[in-house]
Design a protein around this motif. Structure first.
Motif, mmCIF file in Angstrom:
data_model
loop_
_atom_site.group_PDB
_atom_site.id
_atom_site.type_symbol
_atom_site.label_atom_id
_atom_site.label_comp_id
_atom_site.label_asym_id
_atom_site.label_seq_id
_atom_site.Cartn_x
_atom_site.Cartn_y
_atom_site.Cartn_z
ATOM 1 N N ARG A 1 0.816 -1.220 0.000
ATOM 2 C CA ARG A 1 0.000 0.000 0.000
ATOM 3 C C ARG A 1 0.848 1.268 0.000
ATOM 4 N N ARG A 2 2.068 1.176 0.493
ATOM 5 C CA ARG A 2 2.924 2.362 0.538
ATOM 6 C C ARG A 2 3.595 2.656 -0.801
ATOM 7 N N VAL A 3 3.472 1.754 -1.754
ATOM 8 C CA VAL A 3 4.016 2.025 -3.090
ATOM 9 C C VAL A 3 3.082 3.005 -3.791
ATOM 10 N N ASP A 4 3.557 4.200 -4.078
ATOM 11 C CA ASP A 4 2.721 5.261 -4.650
ATOM 12 C C ASP A 4 2.838 5.260 -6.166
ATOM 13 N N ILE A 5 1.838 4.693 -6.806
ATOM 14 C CA ILE A 5 1.886 4.597 -8.267
ATOM 15 C C ILE A 5 1.489 5.907 -8.939
ATOM 16 N N ARG A 6 0.787 6.783 -8.222
ATOM 17 C CA ARG A 6 0.285 8.017 -8.822
ATOM 18 C C ARG A 6 1.406 8.875 -9.418
ATOM 19 N N LYS A 7 2.491 9.010 -8.658
ATOM 20 C CA LYS A 7 3.561 9.902 -9.114
ATOM 21 C C LYS A 7 4.262 9.383 -10.357
ATOM 22 N N HIS A 8 4.074 8.110 -10.688
ATOM 23 C CA HIS A 8 4.705 7.538 -11.866
ATOM 24 C C HIS A 8 3.841 7.674 -13.113
ATOM 25 N N GLU A 9 2.606 8.121 -12.954
ATOM 26 C CA GLU A 9 1.700 8.204 -14.110
ATOM 27 C C GLU A 9 2.111 9.287 -15.098
ATOM 28 N N THR A 10 2.902 10.245 -14.660
ATOM 29 C CA THR A 10 3.315 11.339 -15.546
ATOM 30 C C THR A 10 4.785 11.247 -15.934
ATOM 31 N N LEU A 11 5.443 10.157 -15.572
ATOM 32 C CA LEU A 11 6.866 9.990 -15.883
ATOM 33 C C LEU A 11 7.054 9.210 -17.181
ATOM 34 N N PRO A 12 8.224 9.368 -17.843
ATOM 35 C CA PRO A 12 8.511 8.568 -19.046
ATOM 36 C C PRO A 12 8.583 7.078 -18.693
ATOM 37 N N THR A 13 8.333 6.243 -19.681
ATOM 38 C CA THR A 13 8.348 4.795 -19.477
ATOM 39 C C THR A 13 9.660 4.322 -18.859
ATOM 40 N N GLU A 14 10.776 4.888 -19.327
ATOM 41 C CA GLU A 14 12.084 4.462 -18.834
ATOM 42 C C GLU A 14 12.187 4.654 -17.325
ATOM 43 N N ARG A 15 11.710 5.795 -16.824
ATOM 44 C CA ARG A 15 11.791 6.049 -15.386
ATOM 45 C C ARG A 15 10.827 5.168 -14.608
ATOM 46 N N VAL A 16 9.668 4.916 -15.190
ATOM 47 C CA VAL A 16 8.707 4.025 -14.529
ATOM 48 C C VAL A 16 9.330 2.648 -14.328
ATOM 49 N N LEU A 17 10.015 2.159 -15.367
ATOM 50 C CA LEU A 17 10.634 0.844 -15.286
ATOM 51 C C LEU A 17 11.785 0.823 -14.286
ATOM 52 N N VAL A 18 12.519 1.920 -14.200
ATOM 53 C CA VAL A 18 13.654 1.986 -13.273
ATOM 54 C C VAL A 18 13.183 2.136 -11.832
ATOM 55 N N GLU A 19 12.174 2.983 -11.603
ATOM 56 C CA GLU A 19 11.787 3.330 -10.236
ATOM 57 C C GLU A 19 10.669 2.455 -9.672
ATOM 58 N N LEU A 20 9.695 2.107 -10.495
ATOM 59 C CA LEU A 20 8.524 1.393 -9.991
ATOM 60 C C LEU A 20 8.615 -0.116 -10.183
ATOM 61 N N LEU A 21 9.137 -0.544 -11.325
ATOM 62 C CA LEU A 21 9.187 -1.980 -11.635
ATOM 63 C C LEU A 21 9.849 -2.814 -10.536
ATOM 64 N N PRO A 22 11.027 -2.418 -10.018
ATOM 65 C CA PRO A 22 11.652 -3.254 -8.974
ATOM 66 C C PRO A 22 10.786 -3.401 -7.727
ATOM 67 N N GLN A 23 10.051 -2.352 -7.361
ATOM 68 C CA GLN A 23 9.189 -2.437 -6.193
ATOM 69 C C GLN A 23 8.056 -3.433 -6.406
ATOM 70 N N VAL A 24 7.470 -3.401 -7.599
ATOM 71 C CA VAL A 24 6.354 -4.310 -7.887
ATOM 72 C C VAL A 24 6.845 -5.748 -7.975
ATOM 73 N N LEU A 25 7.995 -5.956 -8.611
ATOM 74 C CA LEU A 25 8.556 -7.310 -8.687
ATOM 75 C C LEU A 25 8.817 -7.871 -7.293
ATOM 76 N N GLU A 26 9.333 -7.044 -6.420
ATOM 77 C CA GLU A 26 9.607 -7.486 -5.052
ATOM 78 C C GLU A 26 8.322 -7.941 -4.353
ATOM 79 N N LYS A 27 7.243 -7.148 -4.517
ATOM 80 C CA LYS A 27 5.978 -7.501 -3.852
ATOM 81 C C LYS A 27 5.372 -8.759 -4.462
ATOM 82 N N LEU A 28 5.486 -8.925 -5.765
ATOM 83 C CA LEU A 28 4.931 -10.123 -6.405
ATOM 84 C C LEU A 28 5.711 -11.374 -6.008
ATOM 85 N N HIS A 29 7.033 -11.277 -5.954
ATOM 86 C CA HIS A 29 7.836 -12.417 -5.511
ATOM 87 C C HIS A 29 7.493 -12.784 -4.072
#
Length: 354
Positions: free
Chosen positions: A32-60
């Motif tokens: 719940r503390r992962v804030d996806i809102r701030k990534h909605e306006t970022l370029p895809t490259e930054r989303v993958l760098v900043e958000l992807l690792p957090q989501v992968l960690e939670k899914l694993h």
């Protein structure tokens, strides 16, 4: 996503249950503390760098935890992997409603194992899709997939914690919200936005136009800040962000003709938001509430408990909304509206059509 029927009897209090509960509570809190809102306006490259690792960690972490719970309560964790049919996007609602069905099926004493099986299967499939994301994809496709992964973790584990506590005599620590309650909240928020857009008619002056668009912009910002925002359809969130950007740009350079065109576009978007009431769970809820209210409207006055129940239908229909807003008590004023709405849902006054 099915597993063989189980004949598990109620477990009583399993000594491992409390430990599982605390792991679930910790995982859901972190997710719940992962804030996806701030990534909605970022370029895809930054989303993958900043958000992807957090989501992968939670899914694993979620997949491993679900398999541990399944192994403890069912001894069949090996069956939770190797399912190769990912759920299609249009089936997402079915998944959430299926989880709800298990949560509320008190007669099923294998609910913990069933939910753990669903969690391990769905999170594993979601993990595969998230791992396939790449820079060549559209930003919103990436954000949507990552947000869906976070919601799956939260939904499955709040459900699992709820059932685990119920089955094992523990005090629940997480709030479980059914898909119906989520959809009702989405409708409430969309209704507030639609009313902000409609205002009191067409603005007659530039000052009134500025006030209207500024008010709509504020309402949009409030919606984005609410927890339910991440439950909105990606298409709606894309349009909300676009309209927010247009409003902010217009307020910096308020040209009247452009402002009126923007307001017209907002009105059209507001009309589309009204279609939220077509969601399966809302149609079923609204039908039941309307039917009950109609049956209670045979007297002179509507019963007080029905007036309270009808408040959950706010946003379904303008005429109904007006009756709710004025706290109308006279039953004859309600009956034709209730009958009309039942007819529009494909349900006449004589009985349900399904």
């Amino acid at each position: 996503m099915s597993r063989p029927p189980q004949t598990t009897e109620p477990h009583g209090t399993d000594p491992a249950a409390s430990g599982f509960q605390q792991r679930i509570v910790a995982l859901v809190g972190e997710t719940r503390r992962v804030d996806i809102r701030k990534h909605e306006t970022l370029p895809t490259e930054r989303v993958l760098v900043e958000l992807l690792p957090q989501v992968l960690e939670k899914l694993h972490a979620g997949t491993a935890l679900a398999r541990d719970v399944l192994e403890r309560f069912d001894g069949a964790s090996d069956d939770a992997v190797g399912i190769d049919e990912p759920m299609r996007p249009e089936q997402t609602g079915e998944f959430y409603l299926g989880v709800d069905g298990l949560v509320f099926d008190g007669a099923n004493h294998s609910r913990v194992a069933d939910l753990a099986f669903i969690a391990s299967t769905e999170l594993w499939q979601k993990l595969r899709r998230v791992e396939a994301l790449h820079e060549g994809m559209e930003r919103w496709d990436v954000v949507g997939e990552l947000g869906s992964g976070l919601r799956r973790v939260i939904k499955t584990f709040t459900a699992l914690e709820h059932v685990l506590a119920e089955e094992e005599g523990l005090e629940p620590e997480l709030g479980f919200e059914s898909q119906l309650e989520t959809s009702l909240e989405v409708r409430r928020q969309y209704t507030r936005l639609r009313r902000s857009i409609a205002g009191d008619g067409t603005p007659e002056s530039e000052q009134a136009l500025v006030a209207r668009l500024r008010g709509i912009g504020t309402r949009i910002a409030m919606l984005i800040g609410r927890e339910v925002y991440t439950e909105l359809r990606i298409g709606d969130r894309i349009e909300i962000r676009k309209l927010q950007a247009r409003i902010l740009a217009w307020l910096r350079d308020p040209q009247v003709a452009v402002g009126h065109r923007l307001l017209q576009d907002l009105v059209g978007f507001g009309d589309l938001l009204a279609q939220v009431s077509r969601r399966q769970e809302l149609v079923e809820h609204d039908h039941a509430a309307l039917r009950e209210a109609l049956e209670a409207s045979t007297g002179t006055l509507m019963p007080a408990d029905q007036l309270i129940a009808l408040q959950r239908l706010d946003g379904l229909d303008p005429e109904l909304d007006a009756l709710i807003a004025t706290e109308e008590r006279r039953a004859p004023r309600w009956r034709p509206v209730l009958e009309r709405l039942l007819g529009q849902l494909g349900v006449g006054p004589g009985g349900a059509s399904w």
